[in-house]
Structures are given as C-alpha cells and as structure tokens.
Design an enzyme around this catalytic site. Structure first.
Site, PDB file in Angstrom:
ATOM      1  N   LYS A  92       0.837  -1.197   0.000  1.00  0.00           N
ATOM      2  CA  LYS A  92       0.000   0.000   0.000  1.00  0.00           C
ATOM      3  C   LYS A  92       0.871   1.246   0.000  1.00  0.00           C
ATOM      4  O   LYS A  92       1.998   1.206   0.493  1.00  0.00           O
ATOM      5  CB  LYS A  92      -0.859   0.036   1.272  1.00  0.00           C
ATOM      6  CG  LYS A  92      -2.001  -0.957   1.315  1.00  0.00           C
ATOM      7  CD  LYS A  92      -2.769  -0.818   2.624  1.00  0.00           C
ATOM      8  CE  LYS A  92      -3.907  -1.826   2.718  1.00  0.00           C
ATOM      9  NZ  LYS A  92      -4.949  -1.648   1.707  1.00  0.00           N
TER      10      LYS A  92
ATOM     11  N   ARG B 266     -10.316 -11.590   2.020  1.00  0.00           N
ATOM     12  CA  ARG B 266     -11.195 -12.631   1.460  1.00  0.00           C
ATOM     13  C   ARG B 266     -10.529 -14.002   1.501  1.00  0.00           C
ATOM     14  O   ARG B 266     -11.216 -15.018   1.549  1.00  0.00           O
ATOM     15  CB  ARG B 266     -11.615 -12.213   0.045  1.00  0.00           C
ATOM     16  CG  ARG B 266     -10.466 -12.080  -0.921  1.00  0.00           C
ATOM     17  CD  ARG B 266     -10.834 -11.288  -2.183  1.00  0.00           C
ATOM     18  NE  ARG B 266     -10.942  -9.847  -1.927  1.00  0.00           N
ATOM     19  CZ  ARG B 266     -11.279  -8.944  -2.845  1.00  0.00           C
ATOM     20  NH1 ARG B 266     -11.560  -9.317  -4.074  1.00  0.00           N
ATOM     21  NH2 ARG B 266     -11.341  -7.663  -2.535  1.00  0.00           N
TER      22      ARG B 266
HETATM   23  N1  BES Z   1      -8.082  -3.781   4.528  1.00  0.00           N
HETATM   24  C1  BES Z   1      -8.283  -3.333   3.191  1.00  0.00           C
HETATM   25  C2  BES Z   1      -9.594  -2.572   3.008  1.00  0.00           C
HETATM   26  C3  BES Z   1      -9.710  -1.255   3.723  1.00  0.00           C
HETATM   27  C4  BES Z   1      -9.434  -0.069   3.058  1.00  0.00           C
HETATM   28  C5  BES Z   1     -10.154  -1.196   5.028  1.00  0.00           C
HETATM   29  C6  BES Z   1      -9.575   1.136   3.714  1.00  0.00           C
HETATM   30  C7  BES Z   1     -10.296   0.019   5.688  1.00  0.00           C
HETATM   31  C8  BES Z   1     -10.011   1.193   5.024  1.00  0.00           C
HETATM   32  C9  BES Z   1      -8.310  -4.538   2.241  1.00  0.00           C
HETATM   33  O1  BES Z   1      -7.521  -5.615   2.621  1.00  0.00           O
HETATM   34  C10 BES Z   1      -7.784  -4.078   0.922  1.00  0.00           C
HETATM   35  O2  BES Z   1      -6.643  -3.713   0.861  1.00  0.00           O
HETATM   36  N2  BES Z   1      -8.643  -4.113  -0.089  1.00  0.00           N
HETATM   37  C11 BES Z   1      -8.272  -3.698  -1.394  1.00  0.00           C
HETATM   38  C12 BES Z   1      -8.815  -4.708  -2.383  1.00  0.00           C
HETATM   39  C13 BES Z   1      -8.319  -4.501  -3.776  1.00  0.00           C
HETATM   40  C14 BES Z   1      -6.848  -4.895  -3.865  1.00  0.00           C
HETATM   41  C15 BES Z   1      -9.143  -5.358  -4.707  1.00  0.00           C
HETATM   42  C16 BES Z   1      -8.882  -2.333  -1.644  1.00  0.00           C
HETATM   43  O3  BES Z   1     -10.023  -2.108  -1.234  1.00  0.00           O
HETATM   44  O4  BES Z   1      -8.205  -1.480  -2.214  1.00  0.00           O
HETATM   45 MN    MN Z   2      -5.506  -5.406   1.964  1.00  0.00          MN
END
Ligand code: BES
Ligand code: MN
Ligand code: ZN
Length: 498
Positions: free
Chosen positions: A274, A348
């Site tokens: 990230k 997931r």
């Molecule tokens: N933990 C994150 C989602 C999240 C984002 C929670 C902001 C709280 C605040 C999750 O694991 C994630 O990174 N999701 C990705 C999925 C994508 C790679 C398809 C996302 O939402 O960007």
């Molecule tokens: Mn994630």
C-alpha cells in the site's frame, strides 16, 4: 480507563446531590424546547429553562451541548443541556438521538464526578449505551493518562415499566456497551502489541472469562488441517497466523449461528504494498474479528438461547522473503484453489478458509464481518456498512443495522462479476481485472465458499469500524466497536423469531 458507574436514580433528579444534571433539548421550529424528563429541573428555573437556553444560543440540534449554572436553584451547580435534534411529527425522538446526546453529554461533563441524567426517561437503554460509550477513552499508551473525572451517573427512570424491568434494561445495556468497549480496545491496541498470537491469547482470555470453550490453531495446526488461505496471507510475517474458534451453547438453543470476522492485525498490502499515506489506519483491519469475539462473549453474558460459534482467522499481511506473491496459487481449506493476483486482497483469502470451516458445523445462519474493501468507503461513506449475502437475511441484517443506529445498507452481488474472477490457473482469482463494484466483487468471491442453502450476511465495515475524524456523539477517534451492536441485535432477533 475506568468506566463510570451507572445506577437508577432513587430520588427525583431535581433533589439530587450531584455536580451536574443532564437534560435533553430538541429543535422546535426555529427555537429550542426541553425534551420530556426535564420538567422538574425546569420547575427550579420557574419554567424559564428553555428561554434561558435560547438566550445562550442553544438550538437543540444533535450533538449540541450548552451549560447553564444553577445559581443555587438546585443542589447541582450545573445543568448540561444536550441536543437531541429534530423530533418526528409526533414529537418522538429515536434511540440513536438519545444515544448521541448522552454520548456528547458524557464527553462534555468536564470535572463533574457525579451527575444525574434525565435523557434516560426518554430511552433508558440508549442513555446507558450512549453514556458509557461517550465516556470511553483509550489511554493505555499514555505515560501520564488524564484521569477520567466522571465516576457515577444516576439515571432517572422512564415513566413506563417497573423497577424490575428498568434494572434488567440497565444490566443488558451495560453489557452491550462493555462489549463495544472490548472491541474498541482491541482495535485501538497498536499492531506491535496486537499480532496474531497475542490477539489469540486475548480472545482466549475473554472467552474463558465468560465460561466458553475455545480452541486455537497455530501455524502447525493450520498446516496440518490445510488452511491455505490463512497460511498464505500470514506467511510473510515473523508473527505467524492463528485461527481461533469459540463456542457458546446457550440454554434451550433452537438455532445455531456461525460468526466469522476478519482478523488482519496489520495490513501493509504485502508484496502488492500500500502507499504510505494513512497506512497506520490498517491497525483497524482486525475490526471484524474484534467485533465477533466481543459479540460471542456478550451472547454468553446475556444468556441468549442460541448456539453460537465464532471462527476468527488472524494474520499479519507483510512483505518479506517468506511472503506470498502475486501469481501464487493457494489451496484453501476445503480444497478450492485461488490464484492470487493482488496480495492486498488478503481479507477474502483468510475469510474463505474460516467460512468453509464455520459451515462444517451446519449453522442455520452465517454472519461474517470484515474491514474488507476501500470500495465500501467509496460507495457508502465512512459510517454506513455495506451488507451483502442471501437476499432475505441480508435485508434483515441491514434493517437491524439501521435500527441499532450503527447503519447499514443492502448491496447486491451481481452474477456477472463472478466471470471476472475466473482464473487462468485456479478455480478462481482473488481480484477482478478492473475497479468496478470492488466491494461487491469481494462479496461475490466470498459467496463461492458459502454453502448454497445457508442464509448468510457479509457486513463490510471498512469505514465504520474506525473513526479517523474528531469525536461526535458517543464516538471517539479510533476504533468504534462497529458492528458489535448490530451482531448483538441480529442474535437477539434470531433468538426471538428464529
Ligand atoms: N483492509 C483493506 C480494506 C480497507 C481499506 C479497510 C480502507 C479500511 C479502510 C483490504 O484488505 C484491501 O486492501 N482491499 C483492497 C482490495 C483490492 C486490492 C481489490 C482495496 O479495497 O483497495
Ligand atoms: Mn488489503
Ligand atoms: Zn485488509
């Protein structure tokens, strides 16, 4: 932090030997009016309290706090007027309005140690929850924590119902607020101290304390049993993953409910790392797990006539030489294979393992909750959870989420998104190749692991589990404890209606 002690008032509040008295106000056309319960306090002001408040600029809007010195008219030195906002056409306010006003009052009481509240005459349960949650602060990591002043709150009893009923309401509402606080504390504990093994230990301690059966799989147990999703995601961290299972068998249980919660103790994104901005908020990526642990303990405390299991996968998503990579294929618990195209779609993967395990017990319902997608925030904002799953149960859960004041909205699982999860190598891929409907695509992925005939709900609380802004109502900065109150209300609804 020590929570204030709440008790039902035995004397009329206008006689109370307290530091301050909380009264409710409402917006009344363009002016401010007193909410029910403030009558005896108003009498001490010869019926002029609303006028005094108006002169001080009070409007009665939600979250407004206006303090009035009593100048010897009451034993209390201060009246604290807490805005409830607009009443409906019949003059009634919602429990959430009472919860918010009680929370705002609890945060605004300053140096008052002992107060009385009349908001409880409007809604006792909401006043208890709002007061305890509003008084919450997390100071475990301050070397010199500010000592909470508020020690005792006397709650004026509602006019309807008897003392026995009021006592029961106070007890249940206190237990609910305490469960929310358990979840908040877990979310607020930083990721260097809350990692899979330590989180599992805390879950075990909470479960044992409530007399529940608990089982923990460490990395060896996970390997032996084939939990490929949890092991894949957790492999990059020096702190190895866990799977916690807690069981509660209530008296005269006729329904079995499986709870599952995402327990990523920190989400760096892994090799699909990230950006640095706001990454610290990923300390909240175990908010679903925290809520599920707190909720099953609450179910036991309140002796719900249900059989409840909690299946909680815990892992830290880190990049390293041992980390899983984009391109890997994982064999999940139960045998399905998943091609990893993005290691940041890790929730997931651990949830799929947990859902398959949870479904082995033949539950009547499955409730799963997770901070699953940034797309939840894009589509519904910071305070409204996205609720997906089987049509009927999804709608029931979304309705209950709104009734609790936590907020939730039913969202679809469009069939066409399933084809976008097709994989060149495996049974399915963990992400689609596009950004459209990303919250829904995550739900569609999870659906592949839920038995066809099992009523299920997936509650995406990416935004609602963590509050990054300034405090409001009964919500402080940090972990919110959402969706504990929703899960508790869903369990209560299943216990009552099947
Ligand atoms: N933990 C994150 C989602 C999240 C984002 C929670 C902001 C709280 C605040 C999750 O694991 C994630 O990174 N999701 C990705 C999925 C994508 C790679 C398809 C996302 O939402 O960007
Ligand atoms: Mn994630
Ligand atoms: Zn995550």
């Amino acid at each position: 932090m020590t929570a204030p002690k709440l008790a039902l008032a035995t004397a009329p509040v206008s006689d109370a030997q307290v530091d301050a008295i909380v009264v409710g106000t409402v917006q009344n056309g363009s002016g401010v009016a007193l909410a029910p319960g403030g009558g005896s306090v108003d009498a001490a002001f010869d019926g002029t309290l609303a006028e005094v408040l108006g002169a001080l600029g009070a409007t009665g809007r939600l979250d407004e706090i206006v303090k009035v010195p009593t100048m010897g008219r009451l034993k209390a030195r201060l009246v604290v007027a807490a805005g409830l906002g607009k009443p409906d056409a019949d003059g009634a306010v919602t429990p959430e309005q009472v919860r918010r006003a009680s929370g705002a009052a609890a945060r605004a009481l300053g140096s008052s140690r002992h107060v009385a509240s009349t908001l409880s005459t409007v809604d006792l349960q909401a006043a208890v929850e709002g007061t305890l949650l509003g008084a919450y602060s997390f100071s475990a990591y301050k070397s010199d924590p500010a000592k909470a002043a508020l020690a005792k709150v006397d709650l004026a009893a509602p006019e309807t119902g008897g003392t026995k009923e009021h006592r029961a309401t106070l007890k249940a509402a206190t237990a609910i607020a305490e469960a929310v606080i358990v979840a908040r504390d877990l979310v607020n504990t930083p990721p260097n101290d809350l990692y899979p093994a330590s989180f599992a230990e805390r879950a075990v301690a909470l479960a044992k304390d409530a007399g529940l059966d608990v089982e923990v799989l460490d990395e060896k147990g996970l390997k032996k049993n084939g939990f490929g999703g949890v092991l894949g995601v957790g492999g990059g961290s020096a702190r190895q993953p866990r799977l916690v299972r807690i069981t509660y068998k209530g008296p005269k249980a006729r329904r079995k409910v499986a709870l599952v919660g995402k327990g990523i103790t920190f989400d760096t994104g892994g090799i699909s790392i990230k950006p640095a901005a706001n990454m610290e908020q990923m300390t909240s990526d175990m908010g679903g797990a925290a809520a599920v642990v707190a909720s099953i303990v609450l179910a036991a405390r309140l002796k719900y006539p249900l059989h409840v299991t909690a299946t909680v996968p815990m892992a830290e998503n880190m990049p390293s030489g041992n980390a899983y990579r984009p391109g890997d294929v994982l064999t999940m618990y139960g045998g399905k294979t998943v091609e990893v195209l993005n290691t940041d779609a890790e929730g997931r993967l651990i949830l799929a393992d947990a859902i398959v395990r949870a479904a082995e017990d033949d539950p009547d319902y499955l409730v799963e909750t997770s901070t699953l997608t940034g797309a939840q925030l894009v589509s519904l904002g910071t305070r409204t959870a996205g609720v997906m799953g089987s049509d009927e149960f999804r709608d029931r859960v979304a309705g209950i989420a709104r009734a609790t004041g936590e907020g939730g909205w039913a969202m679809p699982l469009p069939d066409e998104l399933r084809a976008d999860l097709d994989s060149r190598l495996a049974d399915l891929a963990n992400v689609t190749g596009h950004r459209w409907g990303s919250m829904l695509a995550a739900g569609v992925f999870l659906r592949e692991f839920v038995p066809d005939d099992l009523p299920w709900a997936h509650i995406d609380v990416a935004g609602p589990a963590y509050h990054a802004g300034g405090p409001y109502g009964y919500t402080a900065k940090g972990g919110t404890g959402v969706p504990v109150r929703t899960i508790a209300a869903v369990l209560a609804d299943i216990a009552a209606n099947g």
